[in-house]
Enzyme design. Structure first.
Site, PDB file in Angstrom:
ATOM      1  CG  HIS A 259      -1.772   1.183   1.378  1.00  0.00           C
ATOM      2  ND1 HIS A 259      -3.093   1.218   0.978  1.00  0.00           N
ATOM      3  CD2 HIS A 259      -1.523   2.432   1.876  1.00  0.00           C
ATOM      4  CE1 HIS A 259      -3.601   2.407   1.224  1.00  0.00           C
ATOM      5  NE2 HIS A 259      -2.664   3.161   1.768  1.00  0.00           N
ATOM      6  CD  GLU A 260       1.594   3.615   3.691  1.00  0.00           C
ATOM      7  OE1 GLU A 260       1.820   4.689   3.086  1.00  0.00           O
ATOM      8  OE2 GLU A 260       0.552   3.411   4.356  1.00  0.00           O
ATOM      9  CG  HIS A 263       0.469   6.320  -0.666  1.00  0.00           C
ATOM     10  ND1 HIS A 263      -0.513   7.104  -1.233  1.00  0.00           N
ATOM     11  CD2 HIS A 263      -0.117   5.697   0.399  1.00  0.00           C
ATOM     12  CE1 HIS A 263      -1.647   6.945  -0.554  1.00  0.00           C
ATOM     13  NE2 HIS A 263      -1.437   6.103   0.432  1.00  0.00           N
ATOM     14  CD  GLU A 289      -4.967   6.810   0.608  1.00  0.00           C
ATOM     15  OE1 GLU A 289      -4.785   5.584   0.427  1.00  0.00           O
ATOM     16  OE2 GLU A 289      -4.323   7.464   1.439  1.00  0.00           O
TER      17      GLU A 289
END
Length: 492
Positions: A259-260, A263, A289
């Site tokens: 997830h990170e 980003h 997101e």
């Protein structure tokens, strides 16, 4: 004039980069005894940024450029547009309050962390109340005549307000809840296949490997550990991620890392042309997101990803030997209403966001009081998910966002899910996404996202980006279809 503007932008970005480094230190390695001084340092630097942005010299410079915007290049014109918006938001806030709030949110993160460790919301409630009050006050200063919470929502996602989000969440709820009931009537225990312990060192090594695998450049980035995973950008050449490790939940760090990483890949692939401008950031929190949720869910929770990555994963998690990609796929997509948002499956995830959205909206309207949040939270968890938190740490204290002052941010996660499904729908028309994942050719996906989304930063608005990529505005039907197709296949 342009030369002077560039000097001021460089000064502003240097201050913001120093603030980012202090924030990183605060959340990753500052000892508890150091919170007070670091909070004061953040307050001092925040005031410097405020003073620069609201100075007569800077405002005059921006206004002159606006008058002559026909002579400006596309990048400078967009910078001026965004700076005028920022100046209007900030200049109405008294400088002493701006500094006090910056110090408060820096201090609040330490208070939150301690309250979470001790399951003691009462110790956090007073500072949380101040954060909400400051947000209300700052919006009132802007005197827009609009609903206060809607103004805040618009700050995170241009064009969003309560009316749109109420309809949006109602549509999701009407589709997700019946599907959840279907699945509840056909329960399976897929997760026992991945019910094993993995020590932290193994997880750390896999986190580094999986970041390299998905395309995050570790020569221009780093991964560390924090109480709540986050991504922080000093510049596109210094992007910092965190994750967290639970020895008894070995896939938790995998998905928080991916997830990170989503980003981080976004930040690293912003065009060089806008690297030194204020446009070197995500178009909006919803678009940001969409990238993290795309990597985490659409890629990381797909069977094809695990077909491509399983051999590498077994080097770090030998417990996976003898388990097929299909078994892993079903295990990591088991639907089970849970207490913790970041551990939630894709289907129930948006219900977690709805709870936070309704609470924030209720506090702004005066319907809810901060001191009553644990009970309000518990009742909403029972209503939407059928689970009841027994501890503050698994309930109202589980997220760091409010302590950072990120009020109005949570809907971005749900919007990101919707954007990500739309992006997938377009991507599949252009190449075989499943085949790319099975062959481990994730560079193809990164290149496509970088070309169509990442490189623009803030040069294009979220509406412009999603319309350019998909040919239409935000549309939740693709996300709903994606969930139905995926989970009906898994649960027959």
């Amino acid at each position: 004039m342009i030369l002077k503007f560039r000097e001021k932008i460089k000064e502003k970005k240097l201050i913001d980069s120093m603030l980012a480094l202090l924030q990183w230190d605060l959340e990753t390695q500052t000892p508890k005894g150091g919170y007070k001084l670091l909070s004061e340092m953040i307050g001092e630097l925040s005031l410097k940024s405020y003073n620069l942005t609201t100075s007569e010299e800077f405002i005059s410079l921006v206004n002159k450029l606006k008058v002559n915007e026909n002579e400006l290049d596309e990048i400078t014109k967009k910078e001026v547009e965004l700076l005028i918006e920022e100046i209007e938001k900030v200049k109405v806030i008294p400088s002493e309050e701006y500094r006090a709030y910056s110090e408060l949110t820096a201090k609040a993160q330490g208070v939150w962390e301690k309250a979470r460790e001790t399951n003691d919301f009462k110790s956090f409630a007073p500072i949380l109340g101040q954060i909400f009050n400051y947000n209300k006050k700052f919006i009132e200063y802007r005197n827009t005549g609009k609903n206060l919470y809607s103004v805040l929502l618009d700050d995170y996602e241009k064009g969003m307000d309560i009316e749109k989000l109420d309809l949006f969440f109602e549509e999701l709820k009407n589709e997700i809840v019946p599907l959840l009931k279907e699945i509840s009537n056909n329960k399976r225990d897929f997760q026992k296949k991945v019910d094993f312990n993995v020590d932290k060192e193994q997880q750390k090594n896999l986190s580094i490997d999986i970041l390299e695998y998905i395309g995050f450049d570790l020569e221009r980035g780093v991964i560390s550990e924090s109480a709540h995973p986050f991504t922080l950008t000093v510049s596109k050449d210094d992007v910092r991620l965190t994750t967290r490790y639970f020895e008894n939940i070995p896939f938790s760090s995998i998905f928080s890392t991916i997830h990170e990483g989503g980003h981080g890949i976004y930040e690293q692939n912003i065009d060089e042309d806008i690297k030194d401008t204020i446009l070197a950031d995500g178009a909006s929190m919803g678009i940001h997101e969409s990238q993290s949720r795309f990597y985490e869910n659409i890629i990381g929770r797909s069977k094809e990803f695990w077909i491509g990555y399983l051999d590498r994963a077994q080097k770090y998690y030998p417990q996976l030997k003898g388990i097929s990609a299909d078994e892993i796929y079903k295990a990591i997509n088991q639907v089970e209403p849970s207490l913790i948002r970041v551990e939630a499956d894709e289907l129930t995830y948006s219900l977690h966001i709805m709870i936070r959205y309704e609470i924030e909206k209720g506090i702004f309207s005066g319907e809810y009081q901060v001191e009553d949040l644990p009970e309000i939270w518990k009742n909403k968890m029972i209503e939407y998910l059928g689970v009841e938190p027994k501890l503050d740490s698994e309930g109202v204290l589980q997220d760091v966002h409010w302590s950072c002052g990120l009020i109005g941010y949570f809907p971005s996660y749900a919007l990101g899910n919707v954007y990500s499904a739309q992006i997938l729908n377009t991507m599949k028309k252009e190449f075989n996404v499943s085949g790319v994942l099975e062959r481990g050719e994730l560079f193809r996906i990164k290149e496509w996202l970088s070309t169509n989304i990442h490189r623009y930063g803030k040069l294009k608005s979220p509406e412009e980006i999603i319309e350019k990529v998909t040919g239409e505005g935000i549309n939740s039907k693709y996300y709903i279809e994606y969930l139905k197709e995926k989970y009906r296949k898994i649960y027959n």
